[in-house]
Design a protein around this motif. Structure first.
Motif, PDB file in Angstrom:
ATOM      1  N   ALA A 116      19.414  19.686  35.606  1.00  0.00           N
ATOM      2  CA  ALA A 116      19.942  18.790  34.584  1.00  0.00           C
ATOM      3  C   ALA A 116      18.797  18.289  33.742  1.00  0.00           C
ATOM      4  CB  ALA A 116      20.684  17.607  35.223  1.00  0.00           C
ATOM      5  N   VAL A 117      19.061  18.092  32.450  1.00  0.00           N
ATOM      6  CA  VAL A 117      18.049  17.628  31.519  1.00  0.00           C
ATOM      7  C   VAL A 117      18.556  16.375  30.850  1.00  0.00           C
ATOM      8  CG1 VAL A 117      16.689  18.216  29.495  1.00  0.00           C
ATOM      9  CG2 VAL A 117      17.273  19.985  31.142  1.00  0.00           C
ATOM     10  N   GLY A 118      17.669  15.411  30.637  1.00  0.00           N
ATOM     11  CA  GLY A 118      18.053  14.178  29.974  1.00  0.00           C
ATOM     12  C   GLY A 118      18.178  14.358  28.483  1.00  0.00           C
ATOM     13  N   ALA A 119      18.192  13.262  27.772  1.00  0.00           N
ATOM     14  CA  ALA A 119      18.355  13.301  26.321  1.00  0.00           C
ATOM     15  C   ALA A 119      17.224  14.093  25.692  1.00  0.00           C
ATOM     16  CB  ALA A 119      18.367  11.879  25.755  1.00  0.00           C
ATOM     17  N   SER A 120      17.579  14.908  24.704  1.00  0.00           N
ATOM     18  CA  SER A 120      16.593  15.760  24.051  1.00  0.00           C
ATOM     19  C   SER A 120      15.837  14.979  22.994  1.00  0.00           C
ATOM     20  CB  SER A 120      17.292  16.965  23.411  1.00  0.00           C
ATOM     21  OG  SER A 120      18.227  16.516  22.456  1.00  0.00           O
TER      22      SER A 120
ATOM     23  N   PRO B 103      25.565  17.427  23.782  1.00  0.00           N
ATOM     24  CA  PRO B 103      24.210  17.867  24.129  1.00  0.00           C
ATOM     25  C   PRO B 103      24.094  18.425  25.542  1.00  0.00           C
ATOM     26  CG  PRO B 103      24.366  15.494  24.327  1.00  0.00           C
ATOM     27  CD  PRO B 103      25.689  15.957  23.783  1.00  0.00           C
ATOM     28  N   ARG B 104      25.208  18.444  26.294  1.00  0.00           N
ATOM     29  CA  ARG B 104      25.193  18.973  27.660  1.00  0.00           C
ATOM     30  C   ARG B 104      26.412  19.862  27.895  1.00  0.00           C
ATOM     31  NH1 ARG B 104      23.444  13.866  27.735  1.00  0.00           N
ATOM     32  NH2 ARG B 104      21.461  13.389  28.742  1.00  0.00           N
TER      33      ARG B 104
ATOM     34  N   ALA C 275      22.096  28.027  33.977  1.00  0.00           N
ATOM     35  CA  ALA C 275      21.553  26.688  33.755  1.00  0.00           C
ATOM     36  C   ALA C 275      20.173  26.770  33.136  1.00  0.00           C
ATOM     37  CB  ALA C 275      21.490  25.932  35.078  1.00  0.00           C
ATOM     38  N   GLY C 276      19.815  25.736  32.385  1.00  0.00           N
ATOM     39  CA  GLY C 276      18.487  25.683  31.792  1.00  0.00           C
ATOM     40  C   GLY C 276      18.489  24.995  30.447  1.00  0.00           C
ATOM     41  N   ASP C 277      17.379  25.074  29.763  1.00  0.00           N
ATOM     42  CA  ASP C 277      17.229  24.507  28.425  1.00  0.00           C
ATOM     43  C   ASP C 277      17.673  25.523  27.383  1.00  0.00           C
ATOM     44  OD1 ASP C 277      16.137  22.019  29.178  1.00  0.00           O
ATOM     45  OD2 ASP C 277      14.166  22.935  29.444  1.00  0.00           O
ATOM     46  N   TYR C 278      18.474  25.060  26.427  1.00  0.00           N
ATOM     47  CA  TYR C 278      18.939  25.894  25.329  1.00  0.00           C
ATOM     48  C   TYR C 278      18.601  25.220  24.007  1.00  0.00           C
ATOM     49  CZ  TYR C 278      21.791  28.823  28.467  1.00  0.00           C
ATOM     50  OH  TYR C 278      22.209  29.687  29.447  1.00  0.00           O
ATOM     51  N   ARG C 279      18.643  26.021  22.946  1.00  0.00           N
ATOM     52  CA  ARG C 279      18.458  25.509  21.599  1.00  0.00           C
ATOM     53  C   ARG C 279      19.653  25.923  20.758  1.00  0.00           C
ATOM     54  NH1 ARG C 279      15.378  21.391  19.497  1.00  0.00           N
ATOM     55  NH2 ARG C 279      14.801  21.785  17.321  1.00  0.00           N
ATOM     56  N   VAL C 280      20.182  24.978  19.982  1.00  0.00           N
ATOM     57  CA  VAL C 280      21.304  25.211  19.085  1.00  0.00           C
ATOM     58  C   VAL C 280      20.781  25.192  17.654  1.00  0.00           C
ATOM     59  CG1 VAL C 280      23.514  24.307  18.255  1.00  0.00           C
ATOM     60  CG2 VAL C 280      22.934  24.171  20.697  1.00  0.00           C
TER      61      VAL C 280
ATOM     62  N   ASP D 159      18.408  20.411  20.908  1.00  0.00           N
ATOM     63  CA  ASP D 159      18.366  20.870  22.295  1.00  0.00           C
ATOM     64  C   ASP D 159      19.715  20.690  22.976  1.00  0.00           C
ATOM     65  OD1 ASP D 159      15.707  21.631  22.223  1.00  0.00           O
ATOM     66  OD2 ASP D 159      14.985  19.646  22.803  1.00  0.00           O
ATOM     67  N   LEU D 160      20.020  21.641  23.842  1.00  0.00           N
ATOM     68  CA  LEU D 160      21.244  21.615  24.645  1.00  0.00           C
ATOM     69  C   LEU D 160      20.860  21.845  26.096  1.00  0.00           C
ATOM     70  CD1 LEU D 160      24.404  21.764  24.961  1.00  0.00           C
ATOM     71  CD2 LEU D 160      24.167  24.227  24.555  1.00  0.00           C
ATOM     72  N   ALA D 161      21.287  20.956  26.992  1.00  0.00           N
ATOM     73  CA  ALA D 161      21.001  21.091  28.414  1.00  0.00           C
ATOM     74  C   ALA D 161      22.213  21.680  29.111  1.00  0.00           C
ATOM     75  CB  ALA D 161      20.663  19.733  29.022  1.00  0.00           C
ATOM     76  N   VAL D 162      22.012  22.761  29.842  1.00  0.00           N
ATOM     77  CA  VAL D 162      23.094  23.400  30.603  1.00  0.00           C
ATOM     78  C   VAL D 162      22.803  23.195  32.083  1.00  0.00           C
ATOM     79  CG1 VAL D 162      24.302  25.545  31.093  1.00  0.00           C
ATOM     80  CG2 VAL D 162      23.500  25.077  28.767  1.00  0.00           C
TER      81      VAL D 162
END
Length: 312
Positions: free
Chosen positions: A23-27, A76-77, A144-149, A167-170
């Motif tokens: 899980a990733v917090g706010a981008s 964002p998630r 799962a991971g870090d993505y970019r939109v 940024d989008l957190a999956v």
């Protein structure tokens, strides 16, 4: 180790410490610096000209706000493997109001690209816009991971296109993927093989030719997709700088053939490793072939991969 891999390794360590989910917090994005959308249409450019505006040579997609507009990502998630409705707005920076009038580019008002930071997952989507300016599209991201939109668009009154990124957190079970090796050949489902010739040259326009075959035979009846026989998106490994290129020629111009070759002219903003994604349509289905190339570092050598379904 490049920046993207460092981030991935750190995230994996966090996941190992606190559990098996990612899980990733706010981008956090850079706001306010003008961004230059780089887009080629086959015409020549001067040496060292990355098609920037106002003297700024920043590639597209690195900022959440630029050129008087901001990307407001409402989702964002997401969770790996689940269908998610991605929702966002494009806001005018001076008023904060949603943009509701756009100029069409290749048959669409806005193109949405979603890519994982390790560049193993790629989606080219065309969301629908509500009357209040909110865009939405379903998407299922496999890992799962870090993505970019990336939102690629041109407001009706704007002279130039704009590319913004967020940024989008999956979340989900996290398994880091290895960086794709340099590649000149990609195979996709259905027996298709795409061969890449040419090279990306930092700061200079260069030719790229992609040849499509199926079970060893040239494909000479590619179908138009968004007004072209192929679309190519390039992302720089590490920061995911965005380079959207278009083919040389178009269907119906009396000179461009529907395969087996589709040619492009592109300018890499810098030396480095890039992931190239070619979308093409044949027999009514859009397919994606992916390649890894190095700008300023030699020709691709190894076999490429398919990205699977991409949500067209």
């Amino acid at each position: 180790m490049n920046t993207g891999l460092k981030i991935t390794a750190f995230a994996a360590a966090v996941a190992a410490t606190f559990g098996t989910t990612y899980a990733v917090g706010a981008s956090v994005d850079t706001v306010g610096k003008p961004v230059a959308h780089t887009e080629e249409h086959g015409e020549k450019t001067a040496k060292g000209d990355p098609r920037s505006r106002g003297g700024d040579h920043t590639p597209g997609g690195l900022q959440i706000a630029a050129d008087g507009y901001a990307l407001d990502l409402k989702t964002p998630r997401a969770r790996a493997g689940d269908r998610t409705d991605l929702r966002f707005r494009i806001l005018a920076s001076d008023s904060g109001r949603p943009v509701t009038r756009y100029a069409e580019d290749h048959g669409k008002e806005l193109h949405l690209i979603v890519a994982s930071r390790d560049l193993t997952t790629y989606r080219h989507l065309h969301p629908a816009r509500a009357a209040d300016g909110t865009w939405s599209t379903p998407a299922t991201l496999p890992a799962a991971g870090d993505y970019r939109v990336f939102a690629d668009f041109r407001p009706e009154r704007a002279k130039e296109k704009v590319t913004l990124g967020a940024d989008l957190a999956v979340t989900g079970a996290y398994a880091p993927a290895p960086a794709p090796e340099p590649s000149a050949t990609a195979k996709t489902a259905g027996g298709y093989e795409v061969r890449l010739a040419g090279a990306l040259t930092p700061g200079e326009p260069g030719g790229l030719t992609l040849r499509v075959t199926r079970r060893g035979k040239p494909v000479t009846d590619l179908q138009p997709y968004l007004g072209a026989y192929g679309h190519l998106v390039a992302l720089r490994s590490g920061d995911l700088a965005y380079l959207h290129v278009h083919p040389n020629g178009e269907p119906g111009d009396a000179t461009t053939k529907p395969g087996p070759e589709v040619s492009f002219t592109a300018t890499a903003p810098s030396a480095g490793t890039y992931r190239l994604f070619l979308d093409f349509r044949h027999e009514g289905k859009v397919r994606t072939a992916a390649f890894t190339v190095r700008a300023g570092g030699g020709e691709p050598r190894h076999e490429g991969t398919t990205t699977g379904g991409h949500g067209h």
